[in-house]
Design an enzyme around this catalytic site. Structure first.
Site, mmCIF file in Angstrom:
data_model
loop_
_atom_site.group_PDB
_atom_site.id
_atom_site.type_symbol
_atom_site.label_atom_id
_atom_site.label_comp_id
_atom_site.label_asym_id
_atom_site.label_seq_id
_atom_site.Cartn_x
_atom_site.Cartn_y
_atom_site.Cartn_z
ATOM 1 N N LYS A 78 4.825 -0.901 9.205
ATOM 2 C CA LYS A 78 6.934 -0.755 8.935
ATOM 3 C C LYS A 78 7.983 0.205 9.656
ATOM 4 O O LYS A 78 7.220 0.858 10.237
ATOM 5 C CB LYS A 78 6.534 -0.166 7.250
ATOM 6 C CG LYS A 78 5.563 0.655 6.616
ATOM 7 C CD LYS A 78 5.736 1.692 4.886
ATOM 8 C CE LYS A 78 5.122 0.787 4.505
ATOM 9 N NZ LYS A 78 5.252 1.554 2.831
ATOM 10 N N HIS A 118 -2.311 -8.385 -1.824
ATOM 11 C CA HIS A 118 -2.069 -7.201 -2.067
ATOM 12 C C HIS A 118 -1.459 -8.288 -3.403
ATOM 13 O O HIS A 118 -1.337 -9.834 -3.503
ATOM 14 C CB HIS A 118 -0.696 -7.723 -1.154
ATOM 15 C CG HIS A 118 0.215 -6.267 -1.685
ATOM 16 N ND1 HIS A 118 1.213 -6.413 -2.785
ATOM 17 C CD2 HIS A 118 0.262 -5.606 -0.884
ATOM 18 C CE1 HIS A 118 1.652 -5.599 -2.345
ATOM 19 N NE2 HIS A 118 1.543 -4.857 -1.131
#
Lengths: 394, 394
Positions: free
Chosen positions: B149, B265
């Site tokens: 990220k 997730h």
């Protein structure tokens, strides 16, 4: 510092934004902080002080556009997200609107808008209000739907229920959403027998009743069931996006080889709407999102039935099935959940004439002659003023 | 009366039952009524007095097996559903366990069990705890995972973050779950560049770090992205079942052509667990259901991070990743959500050594040399007693 500046490609964003309105609990100060956190959590999900690329910090992170106090403990925050964070996908749009923050209490997604160039990526419903009216040849009265049930009947017995409902003139006969592919009535046999039964009833009555089987199914079988239903002559499809994922509706609505109306069922989705302080507003979940995905009609619990939905919740759904959404067609509200025949007029007053009245058990409660009961109900609808306006959203 | 007796095929059920335990709010009398209603709502969804087939009323409707008072306002009811109502499908099982009743407040699904002949239909995780240890060549220490990220970086810049994390020896580098197929780092380019970067790091370090890209995607693209990731050399897959539908995990886990570990997730699923009085318990949602579907590891917020999960909730997840479930393998808990390096020992004490420690931003906060930080963390793990027992569920 992530030390990646040397490989960073400067952003070139359009400036077009997705807006999302959230109800936030707490003091105004807390709400303002939560709003800021939403902008970060739903995009970079990274401490801002560790992002060394100014353009990511300034352009990717969602921006708080306003925070409005509703009462001491409730505030509405509008966040603007750059359209590019959602890419081209309904799935990633859902993630941006409510992915991680679904895990935090006191945040409720109330509504959203998409910029034109993102909205254009979605086809929406293939039929909508007008398209289904054309298929059924019903220009301006409310529609009647009933369900084939109960689970445990054979395909043949379910077909008999469908036949008698269709004979009375109901517009849509749908599967109960619990009918999938159980041993007592396997999918393929059920579809073929019920289609034949409804066709026979239409032949006798002159009506155009459509059968909409439940294609909620394993991920690798949804499309094959839709195609099987289409090939067998089904008149539409029932699917529960809470179970299959919402994007399956988009996939089916866009498929020219299927090209059938889609009824969306709320099974498993209730957790999003059952508390006022979190989750997603009923209008956004059952109305706007179903519509964006391409459902032509959305089933939800009407207030005063077996489920504890409020008039406000139902009004929100009604509004978001019909509000302005670019080229995306308005869709049918299908209030349900223990509706009785004697509430028909009240429901039409609340929703307008563009409503599908889904009446299950209570149709059976009127007496043993299901065809006669359905016919009585249809006659009752004929008495309703055809000039009665559709409900006009604010 | 539905008048279908003449076509009804008598039921021939096995007698094997699914049991589900629900927490119900209200007085004991109200809870007993709600429990009875659940048995009806989740099966026939029809007034019992209108069902003329005795065998449907007696055998299909869920049976209240017990109602236990927990406190004045909370009761636990166990309902037995005939296995046959779930057919052969995870999707219909979800519908039976929590479909329509998700729409009612004051009902929380706490746990469920499946009879052997239904459980046998599910393969569960392909790898689980042991399988992932074998892939990584790590026999008994906890695993470390970090995320690529922030969103907005190019594929090349993300690959650089992955390279430096992998060089320090972390076991798994996963995509941030918000990375899908955006213009700034398209899916295919990202996967290829990050795989190459991680392979280069492994070549230099001698480690076996695996990259697990996010394949949460439109319904008609999930499998093609999984296959593309596989072909490109990815070492696992990240997917958010709240967005795609849980059954997609089952489909991928069962696919011999993919055969990669699956990280689940929790994006968009939080609405089920955020209120204690409704929804689904964290252990059932993030633990048991992910496991039944076939995820090898489940990400969820650890208490004390950015999300307001309680120690009880995390303990429930820990227990349901490892509790007895026939042939279905135990899976990895992946507590996350703002975890810091200095909490590593505490987390291992809580979850045991079979834990994937997911540390994102805080790894970057330790200083600019990401490889050095990762290496320090891995060395710290080496100091933990290898004889420390795994957490043993009750």
């Amino acid at each position: 510092m992530t030390e990646t500046t040397h490989t960073h490609t400067p952003l070139d964003l359009s400036g077009e934004i997705i807006t999302a309105v959230y109800a936030l609990k707490g003091t105004l100060k807390e709400a303002a902080e939560t709003a800021f956190d939403i902008g970060v959590e739903q995009t970079v999900e990274f401490p801002l002080d560790l992002i060394e690329q100014d353009d990511i910090r300034e352009q990717i992170v969602g921006e708080v556009l306003s925070v409005e106090t509703i009462d001491e403990d409730t505030h509405h925050a509008t966040i603007g997200f750059p359209m590019e964070v959602a890419g081209r996908e309904l799935t990633q749009l859902l993630n941006v609107l409510f992915g991680n923050i679904s895990l935090k209490p006191g945040i409720r997604l109330l509504s959203f808008t998409l910029p034109k160039n993102l909205l254009m990526r979605f086809g929406g419903p293939r039929f909508g209000i007008r398209g289904i009216r054309e298929l059924l040849g019903v220009s301006d009265r409310p529609l009647i739907c009933t369900a084939v049930k109960p689970m445990g009947l054979s395909a043949e017995a379910l077909a008999d229920v469908a036949y008698r409902s269709a004979l009375g003139g109901v517009d849509i006969v749908k599967d109960d959403h619990g009918l999938s592919d159980q041993d007592f009535a396997r999918f393929e046999e059920r579809i073929k027998k019920v289609v034949a039964a409804v066709n026979r009833a239409n032949g006798e009555s002159g009506h155009r009743c459509r059968y909409m089987p439940n294609i909620t199914a394993p991920a690798d079988e949804v499309i094959s069931r839709a195609l099987l239903a289409k090939a067998a002559g089904a008149g539409g499809l029932l699917i529960a996006p809470g179970i299959t994922g919402l994007d399956v509706i988009r996939q089916i609505a866009a498929d020219d080889g299927i090209a059938l109306p889609i009824l969306s069922h709320p099974a498993l989705q209730g957790a999003y709407t059952v508390h006022r302080d979190s989750g997603i507003s009923p209008g956004t979940l059952y109305g706007a999102l179903n519509r964006l995905a391409g459902a032509d009609a959305c089933i939800f619990p009407h207030f005063g039935g077996r489920f504890a939905f409020s008039p406000d919740a139902c009004g929100d759904i009604r509004d978001q099935t019909a509000s302005v959404m670019g080229h995306i067609k308005p869709i049918w509200p299908v209030p349900a959940g223990g509706m009785s025949v004697d509430r028909v007029e009240e429901m039409i007053t609340f929703y307008g004439k563009d409503i599908i009245l889904l009446i299950g058990g209570d149709l059976h409660r009127q007496g043993p002659d299901l065809a006669r009961t359905a016919k009585n109900l249809m006659e009752r609808l004929e008495l309703i003023d055809p000039q009665r306006p559709s409900y006009a959203p604010k």
